[in-house]
Design a protein around this motif. Sequence first.
Motif, PDB file in Angstrom:
ATOM      1  N   UNK A   1      68.726  66.993  74.684  1.00  0.00           N
ATOM      2  CA  UNK A   1      69.845  67.786  75.194  1.00  0.00           C
ATOM      3  C   UNK A   1      69.887  69.150  74.513  1.00  0.00           C
ATOM      4  N   UNK A   2      70.331  70.148  75.235  1.00  0.00           N
ATOM      5  CA  UNK A   2      70.428  71.506  74.687  1.00  0.00           C
ATOM      6  C   UNK A   2      71.777  71.658  74.001  1.00  0.00           C
TER       7      UNK A   2
ATOM      8  N   UNK B   1      64.319  63.426  71.332  1.00  0.00           N
ATOM      9  CA  UNK B   1      65.423  63.413  70.368  1.00  0.00           C
ATOM     10  C   UNK B   1      66.732  63.267  71.131  1.00  0.00           C
ATOM     11  N   UNK B   2      67.435  62.164  70.869  1.00  0.00           N
ATOM     12  CA  UNK B   2      68.659  61.874  71.622  1.00  0.00           C
ATOM     13  C   UNK B   2      69.826  61.679  70.666  1.00  0.00           C
ATOM     14  N   UNK B   3      70.505  62.754  70.348  1.00  0.00           N
ATOM     15  CA  UNK B   3      71.821  62.718  69.713  1.00  0.00           C
ATOM     16  C   UNK B   3      72.682  63.550  70.640  1.00  0.00           C
ATOM     17  N   UNK B   4      73.487  62.890  71.445  1.00  0.00           N
ATOM     18  CA  UNK B   4      73.996  63.499  72.674  1.00  0.00           C
ATOM     19  C   UNK B   4      75.487  63.232  72.878  1.00  0.00           C
ATOM     20  N   UNK B   5      76.339  63.798  72.013  1.00  0.00           N
ATOM     21  CA  UNK B   5      77.777  63.563  72.201  1.00  0.00           C
ATOM     22  C   UNK B   5      78.321  64.106  73.519  1.00  0.00           C
ATOM     23  N   UNK B   6      77.579  65.016  74.175  1.00  0.00           N
ATOM     24  CA  UNK B   6      78.031  65.584  75.451  1.00  0.00           C
ATOM     25  C   UNK B   6      77.433  64.911  76.666  1.00  0.00           C
TER      26      UNK B   6
ATOM     27  N   UNK C   1      76.687  63.210  79.986  1.00  0.00           N
ATOM     28  CA  UNK C   1      77.516  63.130  81.188  1.00  0.00           C
ATOM     29  C   UNK C   1      78.322  64.373  81.485  1.00  0.00           C
ATOM     30  N   UNK C   2      78.263  65.369  80.575  1.00  0.00           N
ATOM     31  CA  UNK C   2      78.996  66.621  80.778  1.00  0.00           C
ATOM     32  C   UNK C   2      78.064  67.652  81.404  1.00  0.00           C
ATOM     33  N   UNK C   3      78.477  68.912  81.366  1.00  0.00           N
ATOM     34  CA  UNK C   3      77.670  69.982  81.960  1.00  0.00           C
ATOM     35  C   UNK C   3      76.589  70.494  81.003  1.00  0.00           C
ATOM     36  N   UNK C   4      76.450  69.891  79.815  1.00  0.00           N
ATOM     37  CA  UNK C   4      75.419  70.353  78.891  1.00  0.00           C
ATOM     38  C   UNK C   4      74.037  70.184  79.537  1.00  0.00           C
ATOM     39  N   UNK C   5      73.127  71.083  79.205  1.00  0.00           N
ATOM     40  CA  UNK C   5      71.806  71.061  79.812  1.00  0.00           C
ATOM     41  C   UNK C   5      70.878  70.098  79.078  1.00  0.00           C
ATOM     42  N   UNK C   6      69.870  69.662  79.790  1.00  0.00           N
ATOM     43  CA  UNK C   6      68.743  68.957  79.183  1.00  0.00           C
ATOM     44  C   UNK C   6      67.532  69.866  79.282  1.00  0.00           C
ATOM     45  N   UNK C   7      66.699  69.868  78.231  1.00  0.00           N
ATOM     46  CA  UNK C   7      65.564  70.788  78.205  1.00  0.00           C
ATOM     47  C   UNK C   7      64.322  70.089  77.662  1.00  0.00           C
TER      48      UNK C   7
ATOM     49  N   UNK D   1      64.339  81.969  76.039  1.00  0.00           N
ATOM     50  CA  UNK D   1      64.494  81.378  74.713  1.00  0.00           C
ATOM     51  C   UNK D   1      65.887  81.605  74.141  1.00  0.00           C
ATOM     52  N   UNK D   2      66.415  82.808  74.405  1.00  0.00           N
ATOM     53  CA  UNK D   2      67.709  83.144  73.817  1.00  0.00           C
ATOM     54  C   UNK D   2      68.860  82.348  74.420  1.00  0.00           C
ATOM     55  N   UNK D   3      68.602  81.598  75.486  1.00  0.00           N
ATOM     56  CA  UNK D   3      69.667  80.793  76.091  1.00  0.00           C
ATOM     57  C   UNK D   3      69.836  79.446  75.404  1.00  0.00           C
ATOM     58  N   UNK D   4      68.901  79.063  74.549  1.00  0.00           N
ATOM     59  CA  UNK D   4      69.024  77.784  73.846  1.00  0.00           C
ATOM     60  C   UNK D   4      70.246  77.785  72.930  1.00  0.00           C
ATOM     61  N   UNK D   5      70.963  76.686  72.917  1.00  0.00           N
ATOM     62  CA  UNK D   5      72.101  76.545  72.008  1.00  0.00           C
ATOM     63  C   UNK D   5      71.577  76.451  70.580  1.00  0.00           C
TER      64      UNK D   5
END
Length: 285
Positions: free
Chosen positions: A94-95, A68-73, A75-81, A159-163
């Motif tokens: 992306x997370x 699933x790729x809806x990724x407005x962030x 290239x930023x510091x957002x995580x991938x999971x 688990x609790x770290x997921x956005x």
Amino acid sequence: MKHALVFQSDFGLSDGAVSAMYGVALKVAPDLKIYDLTHDIPPYNVWEASYRLVQTLGYWPEGTVFVSVVDPGVGSSRRSVVVRTRTGHLVVTPDNGSLTHVHALYGIVAVRLLDETKNRLAGSELSYTFHGRDVYAYTGARLAAGDLDFDAVGEALPLESLVQLPMVPAQKDGDIVSGTIDALDVRFGSLWSNIPYKLFEDLHIPYGGRVEVSIRNDTREVYRNTMVYARSFAEVNVGEPLVYVNSLLHMAVAINQGSFSRAYNIGTGLSWKITIRRAPKIVYE
């Protein structure tokens, strides 16, 4: 054993982005079976991505890998999971909240940080804007092909770290059930609420009974009317509104052969609130 690979994005099909993702996956394993969930998510709409995932995921075989790729962030510091659900599916994403509904309805049992320095298409190291192709499609294909184990994706995360996107749970107060309008049945304009049938069932309204529906946008009421609670659209006249149980077993509102959302300019999200109750009896003197 190879598993199905399912793509979702906000890329649309007017250029080569989705085709490039297919190409990367087939380079990993030419015999992979690849399918599309949708590529018509409104641009940057993470909420919609989250809802469409949960609308579909549970109907696919255990082991299916979703990208699933809806990724407005990007290239930023957002995580991938990569996550494993209680139903045995994997989701690469992306997370950024796109797992909110899957976590709430199906449950996520394990999360791995997707190490983008190790899990990416060779030669793409200087590309920072197309992780859908370079990271997610590539990793999803390797998982689906059995070339990469879930545990080898990266370090385990709590688990609790997921956005998580904010959600307002549906509730029952006396003879009224209330919730939010989470999504539209896009092509037909029906309103899909987060009110589960089990909650509505407590009102003891039979099929064919009349209900009163109120819809508000923040504090402004934009619609109030009585309508039939029906099994299907065919049980009311063309152009007539109805309440019904949708394919996710939540309460929905529609117009038979019409678009409810267009007719009354109604949208989705936490600001759009809906209440349903048994229609009051009208006494004529």
